[in-house]
Scaffold this active site. Structure first.
Site, PDB file in Angstrom:
ATOM      1  CE1 TYR A 164      -4.357   0.696  -0.092  1.00  0.00           C
ATOM      2  CE2 TYR A 164      -4.406  -1.391   1.123  1.00  0.00           C
ATOM      3  CZ  TYR A 164      -4.910  -0.248   0.251  1.00  0.00           C
ATOM      4  OH  TYR A 164      -6.566  -0.607  -0.224  1.00  0.00           O
ATOM      5  CD  GLU A 194      -4.840   5.110   0.616  1.00  0.00           C
ATOM      6  OE1 GLU A 194      -4.620   5.986   1.593  1.00  0.00           O
ATOM      7  OE2 GLU A 194      -5.589   4.420   0.354  1.00  0.00           O
ATOM      8  CG  ASP A 200      -7.417  10.481 -24.363  1.00  0.00           C
ATOM      9  OD1 ASP A 200      -6.153   9.876 -24.414  1.00  0.00           O
ATOM     10  OD2 ASP A 200      -8.481  10.165 -23.831  1.00  0.00           O
ATOM     11  CB  THR A 213      -3.880   4.326 -22.055  1.00  0.00           C
ATOM     12  OG1 THR A 213      -3.857   4.311 -23.616  1.00  0.00           O
ATOM     13  CG2 THR A 213      -5.489   4.503 -21.871  1.00  0.00           C
ATOM     14  CE  LYS A 243      -6.556   2.570 -25.973  1.00  0.00           C
ATOM     15  NZ  LYS A 243      -6.461   3.354 -24.853  1.00  0.00           N
ATOM     16  NE  ARG A 291      -6.120  -3.325 -20.269  1.00  0.00           N
ATOM     17  CZ  ARG A 291      -6.090  -3.176 -21.546  1.00  0.00           C
ATOM     18  NH1 ARG A 291      -5.502  -4.183 -22.397  1.00  0.00           N
ATOM     19  NH2 ARG A 291      -7.151  -2.657 -22.058  1.00  0.00           N
TER      20      ARG A 291
END
Ligand code: DSN
Length: 426
Positions: free
Chosen positions: A47, A49, A193, A219, A222, A228
């Site tokens: 974790y 954060e 984008d 992203t 691609k 991903r």
């Protein structure tokens, strides 16, 4: 504990599907073994954060090194002044930008989904269209290219606070400078984008939108060929004009606002195993052979588009400047829907997706189009000489969409061809 043989047999089946078929989905790619190793590493256990050097959990000293590496490499690739590598996906990156730049009900302007735009750029069933007032610009019916005059007309009339460029099914280079000029005229923020062409941009084969836009999202999976995920980037000229005064009277810069929008705004713990895999993909994108790969992606797309035109297919806008093309099936097969075409091709182990074409006469569930892209097949090692053969096979299937025997014989040819293009050859 007993191994989950059932699930692993499913993974093996998917591995077989991926290795034996021709993958033409424009938004997919095959990552390296190193990217997969990082994605499947112990980093998934942590974790973290917060951001490097300012976390809400102890024991983040090692994770910080990995995330900082991803940040530094991404900045280097696109000459960015600031980046955030935590968005779980492109839609989350876009959501963070919208939360930062817009209040609920505010107007923004994006490319019409039915003309190649993206779900998160204003679809009425997506947060972008549900929370904000989404306006759309179109492509020209004849040209198939963005209608900048109409974009300007809508912008000047409606005064959106944000203008979004970028698409899911658009094969042409963008006139970012023109959109920036329009945004400046009405005091709007300009976001690009670049999810689809990011890899080509990284290799210097298309214009870098960071030179024109206030904010860029992408992203990583691609054309860029990473795991991903999503990212947000800022160029040089965004901070000062867009600093905001918070309710507490602090002046917050755009970068700080975007960081807060990603965490704690919309996400909790970052996926540090995926961020590490992003760092590896960014390292790969900085190697000289990456330019050769992206050059081949573009070359393969151009050759595939021409081969389709030679067979009598209509490509929206007439061709491609990037890694994809959108075929309007109505010219050659007026009675064949995109859905039927996709299904017939899948039976032949050629994977693509049905897609709306601009001014489509069919619904999004049927469509009149197919979208083809070359990033994945190029990673397998395909050169332009294979593109004609693939188009020949596609044409055989679409000309015999009801003939299972012919489709089966095409599948056998596809499987034989792909034996010469191993998945992990690079
Ligand atoms: N719209 C998807 C695609 O281009 O396939 C990605 O979100």
């Amino acid at each position: 504990m007993k191994r989950d043989d059932l699930l692993f047999s499913i993974i093996n089946k998917e591995y077989e599907r991926q290795t034996s078929g021709v993958e033409l989905i424009a938004s997919e790619n095959f990552v390296s073994e190193e990217v997969m190793q990082a994605a499947g590493s112990v980093l998934t256990n942590k974790y973290a954060e917060g951001y490097p050097g300012r976390r809400y959990y102890g024991g983040c000293q090692v994770i910080d090194e990995a995330e900082q590496l991803a940040i530094d490499r991404l900045k280097q690739i696109f000459s960015a002044a600031w980046v955030n590598v935590q968005p779980h996906a492109g839609a989350q990156a876009n959501m963070a930008v919208f939360m930062t730049c817009l209040n609920p009900g505010d107007k923004f302007l994006g490319l019409n989904l039915a003309h190649g735009g993206h779900l998160s750029h204003g679809s009425p069933v997506n947060f972008s269209g549900l929370v904000y007032q989404a306006l759309a610009y179109n492509v020209g019916e004849q040209s198939g290219e963005v209608d900048y005059e109409q974009l300007q007309e809508v912008a000047l009339k409606e005064h959106p606070k944000l203008i979004v460029a970028g698409a899911s099914a658009y094969s042409r280079e963008w006139d970012y400078a023109r959109i920036r000029q329009i945004a400046d005229e009405i005091g709007a923020i300009f976001m690009v984008d670049m999810a689809h062409p990011a890899g080509l941009i990284a290799a210097g084969l298309l214009k870098n939108p960071l030179r024109y836009a206030h904010i860029v999202t992408s992203t990583t999976h691609k054309t860029l060929r990473g795991p991903r995920g999503g990212v947000i980037l800022l160029g040089e000229d965004f901070e000062n004009p867009w600093g905001k005064t918070t309710p507490k009277g602090e002046i917050k810069m755009m970068s700080a606002l975007l960081d807060s929008a990603v965490f704690p705004g919309i996400q909790g713990g970052p996926l540090e195993h995926i961020i590490a895999a992003k760092a590896i993909a960014f390292h790969e994108a900085l190697q000289p052979e990456y330019i050769a790969y992206q050059t081949q992606v573009k070359k393969n797309a151009a050759v595939m588009a021409q081969a389709l035109v030679d067979k009598g297919y209509k490509i929206v806008s007439g061709g491609t400047d990037n890694h994809l093309m959108l075929v309007d099936l109505r010219t050659k097969f007026p009675d064949l829907t995109g859905k039927q075409a996709e299904q017939a091709l899948v039976k032949a182990d050629i994977t693509t997706n049905k897609n709306m074409v601009p001014f489509d006469s069919r619904s999004p569930f049927q469509t009149s189009g197919l979208r083809f892209g070359t990033p994945a097949i190029t990673t397998r090692g395909a050169k332009e000489n294979l593109m004609g053969d693939i188009v020949e096979l596609i044409d055989t299937v679409l000309s015999n969409a009801d003939n299972d025997a012919i489709i089966k014989s095409v599948a056998q040819k596809v499987n034989t061809i792909m034996r010469d293009y191993p998945l992990f050859a690079w």
